[in-house]
Write an enzyme that holds these catalytic residues in place. Structure first.
Site, PDB file in Angstrom:
ATOM      1  N   LYS A 183      78.145  88.548   6.544  1.00  0.00           N
ATOM      2  CA  LYS A 183      77.118  88.287   5.535  1.00  0.00           C
ATOM      3  C   LYS A 183      77.673  88.959   4.288  1.00  0.00           C
ATOM      4  O   LYS A 183      77.645  90.172   4.143  1.00  0.00           O
ATOM      5  CB  LYS A 183      75.799  88.931   5.974  1.00  0.00           C
ATOM      6  CG  LYS A 183      74.560  88.321   5.369  1.00  0.00           C
ATOM      7  CD  LYS A 183      74.422  88.554   3.927  1.00  0.00           C
ATOM      8  CE  LYS A 183      73.695  89.682   3.366  1.00  0.00           C
ATOM      9  NZ  LYS A 183      73.709  89.783   1.927  1.00  0.00           N
ATOM     10  N   SER A 241      71.939 100.955   2.410  1.00  0.00           N
ATOM     11  CA  SER A 241      70.795 101.858   2.245  1.00  0.00           C
ATOM     12  C   SER A 241      70.066 102.097   3.562  1.00  0.00           C
ATOM     13  O   SER A 241      70.147 101.277   4.490  1.00  0.00           O
ATOM     14  CB  SER A 241      69.813 101.244   1.242  1.00  0.00           C
ATOM     15  OG  SER A 241      69.282 100.047   1.782  1.00  0.00           O
ATOM     16  N   GLY A 244      67.509  99.189   4.059  1.00  0.00           N
ATOM     17  CA  GLY A 244      68.107  97.948   4.565  1.00  0.00           C
ATOM     18  C   GLY A 244      68.526  98.086   6.017  1.00  0.00           C
ATOM     19  O   GLY A 244      68.211  97.243   6.858  1.00  0.00           O
ATOM     20  N   GLY A 245      69.233  99.167   6.321  1.00  0.00           N
ATOM     21  CA  GLY A 245      69.734  99.385   7.684  1.00  0.00           C
ATOM     22  C   GLY A 245      68.593  99.482   8.675  1.00  0.00           C
ATOM     23  O   GLY A 245      68.640  98.906   9.763  1.00  0.00           O
ATOM     24  N   GLU A 264      75.440 102.316   9.142  1.00  0.00           N
ATOM     25  CA  GLU A 264      75.861 103.575   8.534  1.00  0.00           C
ATOM     26  C   GLU A 264      75.152 103.629   7.193  1.00  0.00           C
ATOM     27  O   GLU A 264      75.338 102.759   6.356  1.00  0.00           O
ATOM     28  CB  GLU A 264      77.385 103.563   8.398  1.00  0.00           C
ATOM     29  CG  GLU A 264      77.956 104.893   8.039  1.00  0.00           C
ATOM     30  CD  GLU A 264      78.733 104.809   6.758  1.00  0.00           C
ATOM     31  OE1 GLU A 264      79.761 104.131   6.715  1.00  0.00           O
ATOM     32  OE2 GLU A 264      78.272 105.429   5.790  1.00  0.00           O
ATOM     33  N   CYS A 301      79.718 107.315   0.565  1.00  0.00           N
ATOM     34  CA  CYS A 301      78.738 107.797   1.548  1.00  0.00           C
ATOM     35  C   CYS A 301      78.964 109.277   1.848  1.00  0.00           C
ATOM     36  O   CYS A 301      78.071 109.943   2.371  1.00  0.00           O
ATOM     37  CB  CYS A 301      78.814 106.969   2.813  1.00  0.00           C
ATOM     38  SG  CYS A 301      80.469 106.593   3.315  1.00  0.00           S
TER      39      CYS A 301
HETATM   40  P1  NAP Z   1      71.430  97.594   0.647  1.00  0.00           P
HETATM   41  O1  NAP Z   1      70.351  97.343  -0.317  1.00  0.00           O
HETATM   42  O2  NAP Z   1      71.086  98.335   1.863  1.00  0.00           O
HETATM   43  O3  NAP Z   1      72.042  96.172   1.023  1.00  0.00           O
HETATM   44  C1  NAP Z   1      73.149  96.034   1.898  1.00  0.00           C
HETATM   45  C2  NAP Z   1      73.149  94.640   2.468  1.00  0.00           C
HETATM   46  O4  NAP Z   1      72.055  94.492   3.375  1.00  0.00           O
HETATM   47  C3  NAP Z   1      72.970  93.572   1.415  1.00  0.00           C
HETATM   48  O5  NAP Z   1      73.816  92.519   1.748  1.00  0.00           O
HETATM   49  C4  NAP Z   1      71.518  93.172   1.517  1.00  0.00           C
HETATM   50  O6  NAP Z   1      71.314  91.812   1.254  1.00  0.00           O
HETATM   51  C5  NAP Z   1      71.208  93.428   2.969  1.00  0.00           C
HETATM   52  N1  NAP Z   1      69.833  93.865   3.176  1.00  0.00           N
HETATM   53  C6  NAP Z   1      69.211  94.903   2.589  1.00  0.00           C
HETATM   54  N2  NAP Z   1      67.945  95.013   3.040  1.00  0.00           N
HETATM   55  C7  NAP Z   1      67.776  94.028   3.938  1.00  0.00           C
HETATM   56  C8  NAP Z   1      66.682  93.597   4.740  1.00  0.00           C
HETATM   57  N3  NAP Z   1      65.504  94.214   4.700  1.00  0.00           N
HETATM   58  N4  NAP Z   1      66.854  92.530   5.542  1.00  0.00           N
HETATM   59  C9  NAP Z   1      68.025  91.871   5.571  1.00  0.00           C
HETATM   60  N5  NAP Z   1      69.095  92.212   4.812  1.00  0.00           N
HETATM   61  C10 NAP Z   1      68.976  93.276   4.021  1.00  0.00           C
HETATM   62  O7  NAP Z   1      72.632  98.373  -0.008  1.00  0.00           O
HETATM   63  P2  NAP Z   1      73.540  98.030  -1.282  1.00  0.00           P
HETATM   64  O8  NAP Z   1      73.194  96.740  -1.898  1.00  0.00           O
HETATM   65  O9  NAP Z   1      74.910  98.198  -0.784  1.00  0.00           O
HETATM   66  O10 NAP Z   1      73.243  99.211  -2.289  1.00  0.00           O
HETATM   67  C11 NAP Z   1      71.940  99.600  -2.639  1.00  0.00           C
HETATM   68  C12 NAP Z   1      71.739 101.059  -2.331  1.00  0.00           C
HETATM   69  O11 NAP Z   1      72.172 101.388  -0.998  1.00  0.00           O
HETATM   70  C13 NAP Z   1      72.514 102.013  -3.197  1.00  0.00           C
HETATM   71  O12 NAP Z   1      71.925 102.280  -4.412  1.00  0.00           O
HETATM   72  C14 NAP Z   1      72.572 103.228  -2.305  1.00  0.00           C
HETATM   73  O13 NAP Z   1      71.418 103.983  -2.404  1.00  0.00           O
HETATM   74  C15 NAP Z   1      72.666 102.701  -0.944  1.00  0.00           C
HETATM   75  N6  NAP Z   1      74.029 102.719  -0.388  1.00  0.00           N
HETATM   76  C16 NAP Z   1      74.413 103.800   0.310  1.00  0.00           C
HETATM   77  C17 NAP Z   1      75.673 103.838   0.857  1.00  0.00           C
HETATM   78  C18 NAP Z   1      76.109 105.001   1.640  1.00  0.00           C
HETATM   79  O14 NAP Z   1      77.174 104.918   2.169  1.00  0.00           O
HETATM   80  N7  NAP Z   1      75.367 106.031   1.737  1.00  0.00           N
HETATM   81  C19 NAP Z   1      76.561 102.790   0.696  1.00  0.00           C
HETATM   82  C20 NAP Z   1      76.149 101.676  -0.053  1.00  0.00           C
HETATM   83  C21 NAP Z   1      74.877 101.674  -0.568  1.00  0.00           C
HETATM   84  P3  NAP Z   1      71.114  91.244  -0.221  1.00  0.00           P
HETATM   85  O15 NAP Z   1      71.869  92.105  -1.164  1.00  0.00           O
HETATM   86  O16 NAP Z   1      71.640  89.864  -0.123  1.00  0.00           O
HETATM   87  O17 NAP Z   1      69.667  91.327  -0.473  1.00  0.00           O
END
Ligand code: NAP
Length: 527
Positions: A183, A241, A244-245, A264, A301
């Protein structure tokens, strides 16, 4: 050439009408290619194909799978500067980082290829029959690891190469013998498509079944949700996030057949600075941590988002020096305007807390999407009483908690959520007087570091990249290093099975020459 279409196995497809573009945060403009989100029908087609491909792929020898992984690495290298430029235009990350991350991605693919070539990773165990055992004869039992089925990999925003299309999750799942559906992360869909094309070229060159890999576009949560709920999907890899996870983990648990989600997620990577370490080295550690907090614009991370110490003049000196150092560092671009605005919001939320004091916050004009790094501080009691201060501020930010004494320091550590890493900064022998602090920290983290920084994750067999929830959804596994393969396999036993029908890893003759546990002894001998 980037088409903006989905790869359903080897075929390009764009049946939907929901489209989106990626964004160049350095230029502050939209990129030109229009990407078409996968439709429900395309998702089903990709999963059906992956499920069919799995039947053939799981039986392909380790040597052939290794050739496939090496071919992916070669095809990625062949994309050369065009890939690097696309990566930069979709992430705002500099060329050095793009090349470094590509090197790491290639290294991971080759590492898994080596693991497959050697072959012992399947953990073959043989307990030969004992027909004359009294009072009951013993059956012949042989066990090894076997792949679980089609895996969905969610590309990460902050690692367009190493934790995305051909990153660690994909490489380890393909090595395990699972087919993979990626994805694609919407922020770097073009980079993702180029890498997907490289994987498919390698698959065709090395004779892998159509459907062993697919790449689906999406700019919303629906595609991911449908994939995770699809009955033919058997596992999920995710980096991103906590929200999301966790949502995907819950969705997978609610299925008729629940499946594992290896997510993760957030981590603030506590760094405990012991008092004596600051007596002589406050300046050195301040410099080191100013760099670590701002490395990659803090979008790692393993970013050190939490510094912990015991109140003293030396800690005050350290805080002042860290503040001086961090504002000397040139501001850098963030991955996307959305990531930039969440950084700003989360930073301000922390700063607005009545007992939080801002020590440093870059106070110069910066370009659009560039982050202003900051360090704030709070007392231990306030930190303990305010859970929102424990949350990750994704970006170049760190919170220094000044504890009253060692007991409060231990309490603060014990109260933390699970973390990827924990670090101890200590004078040589000082650490031995802090056994309880070390124990408390060890219980909260997956990797503990002595006199170093948490940023920089070596890809090596002894690396642990995962920790108690919410650092990851299953702290028994790692997302980095050889052991990442173990997320995609299950143990499987054969009882009294005819030798000629056993997989090579378990045959009497040991045709692969692998290390096996026979009757409790490690050996490469035949039976
Ligand atoms: P994210 O919002 O968690 O999204 C990651 C992936 O998961 C995206 O492809 C997103 O799809 C999908 N997703 C998110 N929520 C979902 C749900 N409820 N159902 C199905 N799919 C879902 O993370 P991100 O876009 O990489 O970054 C946003 C935030 O995540 C950052 O600001 C940060 O806080 C955090 N982050 C943390 C780390 C770490 O290692 N700690 C790494 C990366 C990001 P779509 O984008 O297509 O909606």
């Amino acid at each position: 050439m980037i088409t903006g279409k989905n790869y359903i196995g080897n075929s390009l497809s764009a049946k939907g009408n929901k489209t989106y573009t990626t964004f160049n945060p350095q230029a502050n403009t939209e990129n030109k290619t229009i990407f078409t989100e996968a439709t429900s029908e395309e998702i089903n087609d990709a999963v059906d194909l992956a499920s069919e491909a799995f039947k053939a792929y799981q039986r392909i020898s380790g040597a052939k799978k290794a050739a496939f992984l090496n071919a992916i690495a070669d095809e990625i290298i062949a994309l050369d500067d065009e890939l690097i430029q696309t990566y930069m235009s979709e992430s705002g990350l500099p060329e050095g980082r793009a090349k470094g991350e590509r090197g790491r991605t290639i290294g991971q693919l080759r590492m898994f290829a080596e693991l497959l070539t050697e072959g012992s990773w399947v953990e073959a165990r043989i307990d030969p029959a004992q027909p004359n055992r009294e009072p009951n004869p013993r059956v012949d039992l042989r066990k090894m690891l076997t792949p679980i089925g089609p895996i969905v990999v969610f590309g990460a925003s902050n690692f367009p190469f190493a934790f995305s299309t051909a990153g660690g999750d994909t490489a380890s799942a393909l090595a395990a013998g699972c087919s993979v559906i990626v994805k694609s992360h919407p922020m770097h869909a073009g980079t993702g498509e180029m890498v997907a094309a490289a994987i498919l070229k390698a698959a065709q060159k090395t004779g892998m079944p159509n459907g062993v890999f697919s790449n689906l576009n999406s700019s919303g949560i629906e595609v991911g949700q449908q994939l995770v709920q699809h009955p033919k999907v058997k596992g999920v890899g995710f980096t991103g996030s906590i929200r999301g996870g966790r949502a995907l983990y819950d969705l997978a648990a609610k299925r008729k057949e629940p499946i594992p989600v290896f997510a993760e997620m957030g981590s603030i990577n506590p760094v405990v600075i012991l008092p004596k370490a600051l007596e002589t080295k406050a300046e050195t550690w301040a410099k080191t941590y100013a760099s670590s907090i701002t490395l990659g614009t803090g979008q790692f991370c393993t970013n050190p988002g939490l510094l912990l110490g015991i109140q003293s003049d030396d800690l005050t000196t350290f805080a002042a020096k860290l503040s001086d150092e961090i504002v000397q560092i040139a501001p850098q671009c963030m991955l996307h305007p959305n990531i930039h605005s969440s950084y700003q919001n989360n930073k301000e939320k922390a700063q607005q807390h009545e007992n939080v004091k801002t020590l440093a916050d870059l106070d110069i004009a910066v370009a659009e999407n560039y982050a202003k790094q900051a360090v704030v501080t709070v007392d231990g009691k306030t930190f303990l009483e305010n859970n929102q201060l424990h949350h990750e501020v994704f970006g170049p930010f760190s919170l220094l908690v000044q504890c009253e004494n060692e007991a409060e320091l231990e309490k603060v550590i014990a109260d933390l959520e699970g973390q990827l890493t924990g670090t101890i900064i200590s004078e040589e022998n000082e650490i031995s007087a802090y056994t309880n602090v070390i124990k408390a920290l060890s219980n909260r983290v997956g990797r503990i570091i002595f006199n170093g920084v948490p940023t920089g994750v070596e890809v090596a067999p002894a690396m642990q990249h995962g920790g108690p929830y919410p650092a990851s959804t299953d702290s028994r596994f790692t997302a980095v290093g050889q052991d990442a393969i173990k997320r995609w396999v299950r143990p499987f036993s054969y009882q009294d099975w005819p030798n000629e029908l056993l997989p090579d890893a378990l045959k009497n003759e040991n045709p692969l020459g692998i290390l096996r546990l026979i009757d409790g002894k490690q050996t490469r001998e035949t039976l």
